[in-house]
Design an enzyme around this catalytic site. Structure first.
Site, mmCIF file in Angstrom:
data_model
loop_
_atom_site.group_PDB
_atom_site.id
_atom_site.type_symbol
_atom_site.label_atom_id
_atom_site.label_comp_id
_atom_site.label_asym_id
_atom_site.label_seq_id
_atom_site.Cartn_x
_atom_site.Cartn_y
_atom_site.Cartn_z
ATOM 1 N N TYR B 102 -56.162 -1.377 -13.140
ATOM 2 C CA TYR B 102 -57.123 -2.489 -13.092
ATOM 3 C C TYR B 102 -57.153 -3.155 -11.721
ATOM 4 O O TYR B 102 -58.206 -3.574 -11.248
ATOM 5 C CB TYR B 102 -56.801 -3.519 -14.172
ATOM 6 C CG TYR B 102 -57.233 -3.088 -15.550
ATOM 7 C CD1 TYR B 102 -58.565 -2.745 -15.798
ATOM 8 C CD2 TYR B 102 -56.337 -3.020 -16.597
ATOM 9 C CE1 TYR B 102 -58.970 -2.344 -17.057
ATOM 10 C CE2 TYR B 102 -56.739 -2.623 -17.865
ATOM 11 C CZ TYR B 102 -58.052 -2.287 -18.092
ATOM 12 O OH TYR B 102 -58.462 -1.893 -19.340
ATOM 13 N N GLU B 200 -33.530 9.321 -33.837
ATOM 14 C CA GLU B 200 -34.989 9.331 -33.705
ATOM 15 C C GLU B 200 -35.673 8.132 -34.356
ATOM 16 O O GLU B 200 -36.478 7.459 -33.740
ATOM 17 C CB GLU B 200 -35.565 10.631 -34.309
ATOM 18 C CG GLU B 200 -37.099 10.668 -34.270
ATOM 19 C CD GLU B 200 -37.701 11.964 -34.811
ATOM 20 O OE1 GLU B 200 -36.940 12.914 -35.075
ATOM 21 O OE2 GLU B 200 -38.924 12.014 -34.959
ATOM 22 N N ASP B 252 -35.281 14.325 -36.965
ATOM 23 C CA ASP B 252 -35.837 15.061 -38.092
ATOM 24 C C ASP B 252 -35.709 16.562 -37.836
ATOM 25 O O ASP B 252 -35.429 16.995 -36.713
ATOM 26 C CB ASP B 252 -37.332 14.728 -38.255
ATOM 27 C CG ASP B 252 -37.561 13.292 -38.723
ATOM 28 O OD1 ASP B 252 -36.635 12.682 -39.272
ATOM 29 O OD2 ASP B 252 -38.686 12.804 -38.539
#
Lengths: 367, 367
Positions: B102, B200, B252
């Site tokens: 920006y 995780e 996982d």
């Protein structure tokens, strides 16, 4: 137990849950088909409650009844879940919604096991509504982690490892104080803050902290991290109610961010049963306004089709039916542009803390 | 400056940046067309570095040259960015990647402004590679916030508000210690931890903390929050290198989680230039293994097409070409199932801390 008895965040959640199970026994005894009545959770069934100033469920109800096989299964799952939660509370343990789903695999009755996590999540919400206790009272944790606080506040957190006294500027790193899953474990000890500034994005939160905005203006900077977790909304409400701090919500200038403001101020449709526990109806919007996009000539992106749909749906949303929001949303549909809070950096890194926020806060009589 | 000179995390980032700009002047003076050489950042151009034990970029390079209009614009944007960063470092300020994008709107030359944030992000990565300094050295902050630590470690964080000494069990709430954007501001003072367990999901992190796993086993529990932020990977590496702690990564059991392990252990393709700064090649996988799915009869979901594609692509990925991974991935393609770490709750809420992790850690000679 009717919805009128509900007083969220108080009472013994375990007893309330067991009372529900007892109700099934009573229904059996009186020869009634066991059933649970739950308010219909759709936009058309939320209404403004004049007393509490938040949006709550209306009169429409859905019935989970053992008349049908699927209804009976729902009640069976409810009793197994009540049994698990009562035991969890007995042992002063807690668990996540996802763990509950997986735990059901170990239940002895196959029919009681959840088919997917949506089902177990929904059941826990139903139990909140009909028991009048919160998920936090059940010791159910979310997956989402709470966000952070930075500001002149000394608090005491009750942890499993004992009490911790933490000052949210002096005893924390630049990352701030991490809000625990259940912020009702927190007691406010000393507060020198004058107001709360709840901030949508991490980039802007870091900008405010780097620029010392919390120190200069005695602001409690609450990081919302996008759509805020319940813990974040709860602590924001407590900062308002208990410490009498005005609450402002600083977001991007797009329809999704207005919803973030809406969920802080008015509660969400999904959790309208908890509005009195989570919502801060006095919260004021200090996010990027469509009129700011014009006035400050901010860098913009064009509205997408889904943005336009979301804005139009907000015009229909009872939570946004005020002159202010109608004007801003109409203007945005007219200019067809949106802008992010970090777009204020196009006027320099200090514009937001030296000019934009002080001007808005003065106009609100907060500074 | 060649890639061999690079020593990430050291040296004066400002001087390194200015040296790049100077290089353009020199090229002009000698009559050469200004250009920058950047390693090609694709999977086929990463290779295993025997000395450092991580994957780094190979020999292939792309050239940003002022021979073409678009190349000249790239170099123009680079010089404006260097100018901004040098000023930022002069003033000891910092900014986010999005703010940089920006901010470019305020630059006087339209051609120097970025078209989108991908472009500015990519340029900052290029500048890291060719200058041999890190984004953190430039004082560029990410949007993503770092995750949290919980464990027997006393550290000192250098903040803009002075030094803070924080014990990551005794001085924090249940949410833990929030890792700052630049963890090189941290100094480790005292550590009683025996190993690192990087986790995780938030739900599992909370389970370990509730069950007191960090206290019982002297574990540093690092919350990865999905694909870990650079700050999280950096502090994990520092815990290994400076405190000599074995690192384990608990995820996982699906291909996306193996990538999370891969990014901790071997670095990512996108940031292979920073592998020596971010990667912990000694990290060991303690996540749910396909063989666990079989052995513990865990609740599973079927593999989706994109899961299968991801597994097949991992078989081709040099980072996963070990006997262990080939066996596990082949097994998973065979059983066509995946499982989450919280699925271990199907054996009870304590199974993971009483049985699963201790057994795995013993097999690794860590416990």
């Amino acid at each position: 137990m009717s919805a009128d008895d509900i007083n969220y965040g108080e009472g013994d959640a375990r007893e309330r849950l067991l009372a529900l199970a007892e109700q099934f026994y009573e229904q059996f005894e009186t020869g009634d088909v066991p059933q649970l009545q739950v308010p219909t959770r759709t936009k058309s069934n939320i209404e403004y409650d004049e007393d509490s100033d938040v949006w709550v469920y209306g009169d429409r109800h859905s019935t989970r009844s053992a008349k049908t096989v699927s209804g009976a299964q729902k009640l069976l799952k409810a009793t197994y879940t009540i049994d698990f939660l009562a035991q969890q509370l007995d042992e002063d343990r807690s668990s996540t919604l996802r763990e509950l789903y997986y735990l059901s695999e170990s239940w002895d009755l196959d029919e009681a096991q959840f088919n997917d996590q949506d089902e177990s999540n929904q059941l826990v919400e139903d139990l909140e509504i009909v028991s009048g206790a919160t998920r936090e009272d059940f010791h159910m944790r979310p997956e989402e982690s709470g966000a952070t606080l930075m500001g002149p506040l000394l608090l005491r957190e009750q942890t499993r490892r004992g009490e911790r006294e933490i000052h949210c500027q002096e005893d924390v790193g630049e990352g701030g104080y991490q809000i625990p899953n259940n912020p009702d474990q927190i007691e406010f000890l000393e507060c020198d803050a004058d107001f709360v500034l709840a901030v949508e994005t991490g980039g802007m939160r870091d900008r405010l902290v780097e620029n010392g905005f919390d120190e200069e203006h005695n602001a409690m900077v609450v990081h919302l991290k996008g759509q805020p977790a319940r813990a974040t909304r709860r602590i924001t409400k407590r900062l308002h109610d208990e410490l009498d701090l005005p609450v402002t919500v600083f977001t991007d200038g797009d329809p999704w961010s207005y919803r973030i403001y809406g969920s802080v101020a008015y509660g969400s449709i999904k959790s309208a049963h908890l509005s009195e526990y989570l919502a801060t109806p006095q919260a004021r919007f200090i996010g990027v306004q469509p009129e700011d996009i014009v006035e400050y000539d901010l860098p913009t992106d064009p509205l997408s089709d889904s943005d336009i749909n979301a804005l139009e749906s907000e015009l229909e949303d009872p939570r946004f039916q005020t002159d202010y929001w109608e004007e801003q949303i109409e203007l945005q549909l007219d200019i067809e542009k949106k802008s992010e809070q970090q777009a204020l950096a196009s006027h320099g890194l200090d514009f937001v803390t030296d000019t934009y926020l002080p001007e808005r806060l003065e106009a609100m009589d907060i500074l």
